[in-house]
Design a protein around this motif. Structure first.
Motif, mmCIF file in Angstrom:
data_model
loop_
_atom_site.group_PDB
_atom_site.id
_atom_site.type_symbol
_atom_site.label_atom_id
_atom_site.label_comp_id
_atom_site.label_asym_id
_atom_site.label_seq_id
_atom_site.Cartn_x
_atom_site.Cartn_y
_atom_site.Cartn_z
ATOM 1 N N MET A 88 0.812 -1.172 -0.128
ATOM 2 C CA MET A 88 -0.008 -0.009 -0.045
ATOM 3 C C MET A 88 0.979 1.116 0.017
ATOM 4 O O MET A 88 1.882 1.252 0.884
ATOM 5 N N ALA A 89 0.703 2.088 -0.732
ATOM 6 C CA ALA A 89 1.319 3.184 -0.988
ATOM 7 C C ALA A 89 0.896 4.088 0.265
ATOM 8 O O ALA A 89 -0.022 4.558 0.757
ATOM 9 N N LYS A 90 2.085 4.934 1.029
ATOM 10 C CA LYS A 90 1.896 5.589 2.062
ATOM 11 C C LYS A 90 2.012 7.090 1.787
ATOM 12 O O LYS A 90 2.720 7.455 0.997
ATOM 13 N N SER A 91 0.925 7.954 1.988
ATOM 14 C CA SER A 91 1.196 9.273 1.875
ATOM 15 C C SER A 91 1.780 9.980 2.656
ATOM 16 O O SER A 91 1.994 9.148 3.784
ATOM 17 N N ARG A 92 2.317 11.197 2.221
ATOM 18 C CA ARG A 92 3.161 11.895 3.374
ATOM 19 C C ARG A 92 2.490 12.411 4.632
ATOM 20 O O ARG A 92 1.434 12.345 4.812
ATOM 21 N N ILE A 93 3.487 12.027 5.702
ATOM 22 C CA ILE A 93 3.210 12.254 7.040
ATOM 23 C C ILE A 93 2.923 13.947 7.317
ATOM 24 O O ILE A 93 3.704 14.764 6.810
ATOM 25 N N SER A 94 1.729 14.319 7.858
ATOM 26 C CA SER A 94 1.463 15.745 8.129
ATOM 27 C C SER A 94 2.569 16.317 9.215
ATOM 28 O O SER A 94 3.259 15.618 10.011
ATOM 29 N N ARG A 95 2.689 17.498 9.202
ATOM 30 C CA ARG A 95 3.752 18.344 10.221
ATOM 31 C C ARG A 95 2.941 17.916 11.548
ATOM 32 O O ARG A 95 4.128 18.115 12.456
ATOM 33 N N ASN A 96 1.807 17.881 11.586
ATOM 34 C CA ASN A 96 1.424 17.544 13.041
ATOM 35 C C ASN A 96 1.225 16.289 13.735
ATOM 36 O O ASN A 96 0.848 15.875 14.795
ATOM 37 N N TYR A 97 1.914 15.215 12.861
ATOM 38 C CA TYR A 97 2.108 14.060 13.301
ATOM 39 C C TYR A 97 2.666 13.551 14.560
ATOM 40 O O TYR A 97 2.139 12.808 15.363
ATOM 41 N N ALA A 98 3.632 14.412 14.999
ATOM 42 C CA ALA A 98 4.136 14.246 16.317
ATOM 43 C C ALA A 98 4.205 15.336 17.026
ATOM 44 O O ALA A 98 5.245 15.890 17.667
ATOM 45 N N ALA A 99 2.940 16.292 16.835
ATOM 46 C CA ALA A 99 2.862 17.603 17.545
ATOM 47 C C ALA A 99 2.988 17.375 18.956
ATOM 48 O O ALA A 99 2.781 16.481 19.578
ATOM 49 N N PRO A 100 3.471 18.326 19.724
ATOM 50 C CA PRO A 100 3.919 18.315 21.133
ATOM 51 C C PRO A 100 2.497 18.221 21.925
ATOM 52 O O PRO A 100 2.852 17.703 23.259
ATOM 53 N N ASP A 101 1.450 18.593 21.510
ATOM 54 C CA ASP A 101 0.496 18.305 22.552
ATOM 55 C C ASP A 101 -0.401 17.019 22.467
ATOM 56 O O ASP A 101 -1.094 16.801 23.302
ATOM 57 N N LEU A 102 0.336 16.192 21.743
ATOM 58 C CA LEU A 102 -0.089 14.789 21.805
ATOM 59 C C LEU A 102 0.472 14.013 23.234
ATOM 60 O O LEU A 102 1.759 14.559 23.447
ATOM 61 N N GLY A 103 -0.169 12.996 23.554
ATOM 62 C CA GLY A 103 0.409 12.198 24.614
ATOM 63 C C GLY A 103 1.383 11.035 24.396
ATOM 64 O O GLY A 103 1.850 11.232 23.229
ATOM 65 N N LYS A 104 1.632 10.509 25.227
ATOM 66 C CA LYS A 104 2.842 9.464 25.241
ATOM 67 C C LYS A 104 2.165 8.268 23.843
ATOM 68 O O LYS A 104 0.950 8.031 23.982
ATOM 69 N N PRO A 105 2.899 7.734 23.204
ATOM 70 C CA PRO A 105 2.415 6.938 22.170
ATOM 71 C C PRO A 105 2.113 5.577 22.930
ATOM 72 O O PRO A 105 2.614 4.961 23.922
ATOM 73 N N LEU A 106 0.970 4.945 22.396
ATOM 74 C CA LEU A 106 0.345 3.707 23.037
ATOM 75 C C LEU A 106 1.104 2.594 21.994
ATOM 76 O O LEU A 106 1.040 2.477 20.852
ATOM 77 N N ARG A 107 1.586 1.562 22.910
ATOM 78 C CA ARG A 107 2.267 0.541 22.265
ATOM 79 C C ARG A 107 1.330 -0.724 22.221
ATOM 80 O O ARG A 107 0.243 -0.633 22.941
ATOM 81 N N LEU A 116 -14.763 10.311 16.303
ATOM 82 C CA LEU A 116 -13.468 11.278 16.747
ATOM 83 C C LEU A 116 -13.908 12.552 16.946
ATOM 84 O O LEU A 116 -14.784 12.963 15.916
ATOM 85 N N GLU A 117 -13.181 13.313 17.577
ATOM 86 C CA GLU A 117 -13.036 14.900 17.823
ATOM 87 C C GLU A 117 -12.158 15.195 16.593
ATOM 88 O O GLU A 117 -11.003 14.950 17.104
ATOM 89 N N PRO A 118 -12.216 15.750 15.481
ATOM 90 C CA PRO A 118 -11.302 16.137 14.563
ATOM 91 C C PRO A 118 -10.170 17.107 15.079
ATOM 92 O O PRO A 118 -10.639 17.929 15.535
ATOM 93 N N THR A 119 -8.878 16.777 14.836
ATOM 94 C CA THR A 119 -7.733 17.887 15.436
ATOM 95 C C THR A 119 -6.725 17.739 14.439
ATOM 96 O O THR A 119 -6.050 18.927 14.400
ATOM 97 N N HIS A 120 -6.558 16.603 13.428
ATOM 98 C CA HIS A 120 -5.266 17.008 12.711
ATOM 99 C C HIS A 120 -5.802 16.488 11.437
ATOM 100 O O HIS A 120 -6.410 15.258 11.082
ATOM 101 N N GLY A 121 -5.179 17.269 10.358
ATOM 102 C CA GLY A 121 -5.667 17.046 8.849
ATOM 103 C C GLY A 121 -6.917 17.245 8.578
ATOM 104 O O GLY A 121 -7.514 16.589 7.529
#
Length: 201
Positions: free
Chosen positions: A1-20, A112-117
């Motif tokens: 599957m072709a992956k589209s460009r990651i937006s600049r907000n992908y790792a925005a500082p207002d996001l919490g800790k990544p869930l594993r 979802l509540e839209p916040t990114h993209g």
């Protein structure tokens, strides 16, 4: 599957800790309410999870109730992967597989509540109203560009990303929507008073 460009907000500082993936290796009834307030992004597009439903293999509303099939095979695998299926032959729906391999339990992401993209969501959904972009399981998959190509993908690796909620929200619970079997079980969870729910509690 072709992956589209990651937006600049992908790792925005207002996001919490990544869930594993380990986050999902618990009871589906623990994971489901814990997802309220978390952020889901697909190629940088997404928002805050405000509504989910839990499905356990022991009850007849779960796709896994009658055992494994080519369609639901992902549910019987390890936790932390996406189970994507077509609903009524029209809409894609995304679920997060929970519990140990073989349990075949999952959480349906309903709203979802839209916040990114948001601009990308509006193009995909052909509408402007933010409240309607992701206010339903089929709406949010269309807004995030989720299809069968995402079935079986890890939830903690690109193009998927999940971030823990920053603050504990006020959560409400009620019966699940649009099912006839096990319809009385109060396994739908939502962010209290959110205007982005698929249906009020």
């Amino acid at each position: 599957m072709a992956k589209s460009r990651i937006s600049r907000n992908y790792a925005a500082p207002d996001l919490g800790k990544p869930l594993r993936r380990a986050f999902f290796g618990r009871s589906v009834h623990e994971v489901a309410p814990d997802l309220i307030g978390a952020t889901l992004l697909v190629n940088g597009v997404g928002g805050i999870i405000v509504e989910v439903e839990a499905y356990h293999h022991t009850e007849p509303a779960a796709h896994s109730y009658r055992g494994p099939t080519p369609r639901n095979q992902v549910m019987f695998g390890p936790p932390g992967f996406a189970y994507v299926y077509r609903s009524y032959g029209i809409h894609w729906c995304i679920n997060f597989v929970c519990e140990k391999a073989g349990s075949a339990s999952a959480v349906l992401i309903r709203a979802l509540e839209p916040t990114h993209g948001i601009a990308a969501m509006r193009r995909r959904r052909h509408l402007d109203d933010e409240r309607a972009l992701c206010s339903g399981p089929g709406k949010l998959t269309e807004a995030l560009g989720i299809t069968s190509a995402h079935n079986g993908l890890a939830l903690d690796a690109p193009p998927m990303a999940l971030y823990a909620r920053v603050e504990k929200p006020e959560i409400v619970a009620g019966v699940r929507i649009g099912i006839t079997k096990a319809a009385a079980l109060p396994w739908r969870y939502g962010l209290k008073a959110s205007k982005f729910l698929s249906k009020p509690f």
